[in-house]
Scaffold this active site. Sequence first.
Site, short mmCIF file in Angstrom:
data_model
loop_
_atom_site.label_atom_id
_atom_site.label_comp_id
_atom_site.label_asym_id
_atom_site.label_seq_id
_atom_site.Cartn_x
_atom_site.Cartn_y
_atom_site.Cartn_z
N SER A 44 0.79 -1.24 0.00
CA SER A 44 0.00 0.00 0.00
C SER A 44 0.82 1.28 0.00
CB SER A 44 -0.97 0.01 1.18
OG SER A 44 -2.18 -0.63 0.81
N LYS A 47 0.11 3.75 -2.75
CA LYS A 47 -0.86 4.85 -2.69
C LYS A 47 -0.19 6.22 -2.63
CE LYS A 47 -4.26 1.70 -0.88
NZ LYS A 47 -4.51 0.80 0.25
N SER A 104 -6.25 3.69 4.34
CA SER A 104 -5.63 2.90 3.28
C SER A 104 -6.69 2.15 2.49
CB SER A 104 -4.60 1.93 3.85
OG SER A 104 -3.75 1.45 2.83
#
Length: 464
Positions: A44, A47, A104
């Site tokens: 993640s 991102k 997230s």
Amino acid sequence: MALVALTLGMLGGAARATPVLLVDAESGKVLEQQEAGKTWYPASVTKLMTVYVALNAIKEGRLTPDTLLTVSPLAASQSPTKMGFGVGTKVTLDNALKMLMVKSANDMAVVIAEGVGGSHADFIQEMNATAARLGMTGTHYENPNGLPDLGQITTARDLAVLARHLIYDFPEHEMLFRIPAIRLGKIVLRNYNRLIDRYPGADGMKTGFICASGFNLVATASRNGKRLIAVILGAPSAVARTEQAALLFEKGFQPSWSIFGASSPTLEAIANSGGPATDMNVCNRKRAVAAAENEDENLYNQGEGAASYAVSAAVAAGFSKGEGAALLQNLPPSMPPIRVFVGPAGAAPAQQDDALQAAKPAPPATAAKTDGDKKSKQKTAVITPNAADAPKDGSKAAAKPDAKADAKPAASKPAAKPATAKPTSGDKAANAAPAAKPKPKAPDADDGGEPLTFGPPPTTRPGT
């Protein structure tokens, strides 16, 4: 000498061989590094590029923070962790970015991708073009959220390059990376970056976890006019990841501290090694606690046995027990939870509440109660299936989770709410568990804990 010994203990020597990087944000000088050019799965921390492309689109005038984006079927179908809004829900780009960075949320990453890029594919193309423009030569993207894909790769060096550009290309948006928590209706969702409000001076950026990557972190901290960027990839636990970053920062803030001395190289001098990414295979290792992005919270809920396992795992990987923890404390909140909402900006609170109610997906007509309903009020810590079991073509074929990593209920039990009540964070609907065990989806990226869903529980155990 004490600092040198502490550094070697923290890194665990060459045997650890996972990427570590500490950089002076302003100059780009490398203060400390290990395997910084090694290919790794980003999870993640992907991102951060999703945010960069979105902020660049705002800067170019293609849209504004108040531009309304729509939850598409593709966005709604993403694996947890996610917000869980129904198809057709509208959310501003500003709110989507805050949910992306704090929760997230994998669905918000796709919402942003489609809204900013015009289509999911066009946004991915823009991500890769941006990476090339910034000099991230060891990075390639296949999706905007970090869900497992063999083609989604990066390096610690490239992530530090991206972090520097986020800091200096968009200084007006610096708060986005240090929000400790967001509030959606009555729900408060905490940032998975546990350096925020725990390590003095911590001010960003993003965590990440999939089974193949281990626990990743891109973090920033400032002190006495000096700002540092730390990149940790493949840590053995969320606890170890946080403590390792604190140790790096503490040494970096020492006067004139650098393992390279006066001849510190710059980020550009680090060569990306290329080749396939390392598979940490975290989820197939024997563990006493489910692997999740918010593992430190799960350990707290599950007691000393689980916590002692994470400590022993970190020590086995080369960490000295208690060194990083001694640098962390419960600081006064840097800001109250930031309010987010669905629907247009400027709407009255009552209208925003109505929009939030409308964001609930309808439960299936065939839902039936099972014995699992007895645990429906409890939060659970869960594990994702092994990333190596995911199909190589990137499809969402099922991967079998580790049978020994069953979810365990948390200590606290939020009050049950009727099906038409406002959403609660991470609770499963009491009447929604199917009679047969659902087939799990492909492994989730980041960040652990339950998704914020408004209808039935997902068909896979939410992971991180």
